[in-house]
Design a protein around this motif. Structure first.
Motif, PDB file in Angstrom:
ATOM      1  N   PRO A  99       0.817  -1.221   0.000  1.00  0.00           N
ATOM      2  CA  PRO A  99       0.000   0.000   0.000  1.00  0.00           C
ATOM      3  C   PRO A  99       0.854   1.276   0.000  1.00  0.00           C
ATOM      4  O   PRO A  99       1.794   1.408   0.775  1.00  0.00           O
ATOM      5  N   GLY A 100       0.524   2.179  -0.917  1.00  0.00           N
ATOM      6  CA  GLY A 100       1.161   3.487  -0.966  1.00  0.00           C
ATOM      7  C   GLY A 100       2.580   3.512  -1.503  1.00  0.00           C
ATOM      8  O   GLY A 100       3.241   4.534  -1.419  1.00  0.00           O
ATOM      9  N   ALA A 101       3.073   2.407  -2.054  1.00  0.00           N
ATOM     10  CA  ALA A 101       4.441   2.375  -2.581  1.00  0.00           C
ATOM     11  C   ALA A 101       4.400   2.032  -4.061  1.00  0.00           C
ATOM     12  O   ALA A 101       3.638   1.169  -4.489  1.00  0.00           O
ATOM     13  N   SER A 102       5.221   2.730  -4.835  1.00  0.00           N
ATOM     14  CA  SER A 102       5.262   2.447  -6.268  1.00  0.00           C
ATOM     15  C   SER A 102       6.602   2.883  -6.843  1.00  0.00           C
ATOM     16  O   SER A 102       7.328   3.672  -6.244  1.00  0.00           O
ATOM     17  N   TYR A 103       6.900   2.335  -8.015  1.00  0.00           N
ATOM     18  CA  TYR A 103       8.067   2.753  -8.792  1.00  0.00           C
ATOM     19  C   TYR A 103       7.572   3.685  -9.877  1.00  0.00           C
ATOM     20  O   TYR A 103       6.593   3.399 -10.553  1.00  0.00           O
ATOM     21  N   ARG A 104       8.288   4.795 -10.064  1.00  0.00           N
ATOM     22  CA  ARG A 104       7.900   5.755 -11.092  1.00  0.00           C
ATOM     23  C   ARG A 104       8.959   5.801 -12.169  1.00  0.00           C
ATOM     24  O   ARG A 104      10.147   5.704 -11.905  1.00  0.00           O
ATOM     25  N   SER A 105       8.497   5.954 -13.397  1.00  0.00           N
ATOM     26  CA  SER A 105       9.411   6.129 -14.521  1.00  0.00           C
ATOM     27  C   SER A 105       8.907   7.311 -15.340  1.00  0.00           C
ATOM     28  O   SER A 105       7.899   7.923 -15.011  1.00  0.00           O
ATOM     29  N   ALA A 106       9.591   7.583 -16.417  1.00  0.00           N
ATOM     30  CA  ALA A 106       9.192   8.705 -17.269  1.00  0.00           C
ATOM     31  C   ALA A 106       7.849   8.449 -17.940  1.00  0.00           C
ATOM     32  O   ALA A 106       7.121   9.387 -18.260  1.00  0.00           O
ATOM     33  N   THR A 107       7.522   7.176 -18.135  1.00  0.00           N
ATOM     34  CA  THR A 107       6.291   6.854 -18.872  1.00  0.00           C
ATOM     35  C   THR A 107       5.155   6.367 -17.990  1.00  0.00           C
ATOM     36  O   THR A 107       4.039   6.223 -18.473  1.00  0.00           O
ATOM     37  N   GLY A 108       5.406   6.058 -16.729  1.00  0.00           N
ATOM     38  CA  GLY A 108       4.314   5.559 -15.905  1.00  0.00           C
ATOM     39  C   GLY A 108       4.722   5.252 -14.484  1.00  0.00           C
ATOM     40  O   GLY A 108       5.824   5.575 -14.031  1.00  0.00           O
ATOM     41  N   GLU A 109       3.802   4.617 -13.802  1.00  0.00           N
ATOM     42  CA  GLU A 109       3.992   4.277 -12.401  1.00  0.00           C
ATOM     43  C   GLU A 109       3.527   2.837 -12.186  1.00  0.00           C
ATOM     44  O   GLU A 109       2.450   2.454 -12.643  1.00  0.00           O
ATOM     45  N   ILE A 110       4.356   2.047 -11.490  1.00  0.00           N
ATOM     46  CA  ILE A 110       4.018   0.644 -11.216  1.00  0.00           C
ATOM     47  C   ILE A 110       3.986   0.452  -9.704  1.00  0.00           C
ATOM     48  O   ILE A 110       4.976   0.735  -9.025  1.00  0.00           O
ATOM     49  N   PRO A 111       2.852  -0.028  -9.172  1.00  0.00           N
ATOM     50  CA  PRO A 111       2.818  -0.321  -7.737  1.00  0.00           C
ATOM     51  C   PRO A 111       3.819  -1.436  -7.397  1.00  0.00           C
ATOM     52  O   PRO A 111       4.050  -2.337  -8.202  1.00  0.00           O
ATOM     53  N   ILE A 112       4.411  -1.387  -6.217  1.00  0.00           N
ATOM     54  CA  ILE A 112       5.344  -2.434  -5.803  1.00  0.00           C
ATOM     55  C   ILE A 112       4.529  -3.664  -5.419  1.00  0.00           C
ATOM     56  O   ILE A 112       3.703  -3.608  -4.495  1.00  0.00           O
ATOM     57  N   PRO A 113       4.733  -4.774  -6.117  1.00  0.00           N
ATOM     58  CA  PRO A 113       3.897  -5.954  -5.865  1.00  0.00           C
ATOM     59  C   PRO A 113       4.385  -6.793  -4.680  1.00  0.00           C
ATOM     60  O   PRO A 113       5.568  -6.820  -4.370  1.00  0.00           O
TER      61      PRO A 113
END
Length: 168
Positions: free
Chosen positions: A38-52
């Protein structure tokens, strides 16, 4: 580095993999996220991926039957018994005790059903005797460890909600 549980398309547990491997499955669209941190993700220039925490493959992966007996190991015995002494019940057991002493075994004494975790004091007190001869009854009976047991322990260590996934 965090670990991620990988499930087959049928929700069968396949493995526990490092986070970067699970992210590779997600980026290549081989898997979908079942449970995320919950509330954690990886961000890149093209999008955001939640940490699974748990990912599921989109297609079935054929896996040969593998829920057999795990090979015996000292570390495995300590983990199986939760590092709790089989004789006094105190935590922090760091030695392995043979229920039937090694000197009396005709075959391999290092087997799941012949070994328990023990503290040094109890191991020395029991010495080269059986628990009955030493007057030290076992607080629990040893059991054989399977690959499935090891997988469930690894899954629990990731912090995944096993009850929600139907494994607990």
């Amino acid at each position: 580095m965090t670990a991620v549980v990988v499930l087959n398309a049928s929700f069968e547990p396949l493995a526990v993999v490092p986070l970067h491997r699970a992210l590779t499955f997600l980026v290549r669209e081989r898997a979908v996220i079942v449970e995320a941190v919950p509330g954690a993700s990886y961000r890149s220039a093209t999008g955001e991926i939640p940490i699974p925490r748990v990912v599921q493959f989109r297609e079935m992966v054929r896996v040969p039957y593998r829920w057999g007996v795990q090979p015996w190991s000292r570390r495995g015995v300590l983990e199986r018994d939760g590092r709790i002494c089989a004789y006094c019940g105190r935590g922090g057991a760091s030695t392995i005790d043979h229920i039937m002493p090694k000197s009396r075994c005709t075959r391999n004494p290092n087997q799941w059903m012949n070994t328990v975790a023990s503290c040094k004091a109890c191991n020395n007190l029991k010495a080269d005797r059986t628990p009955l001869e030493a007057g030290m009854p076992l607080r629990y009976q040893p059991r054989i460890v399977t690959t499935r047991d090891s997988m469930l322990i690894a899954m629990a260590e990731t912090g995944a909600d096993l009850a929600a996934l139907g494994f607990a």
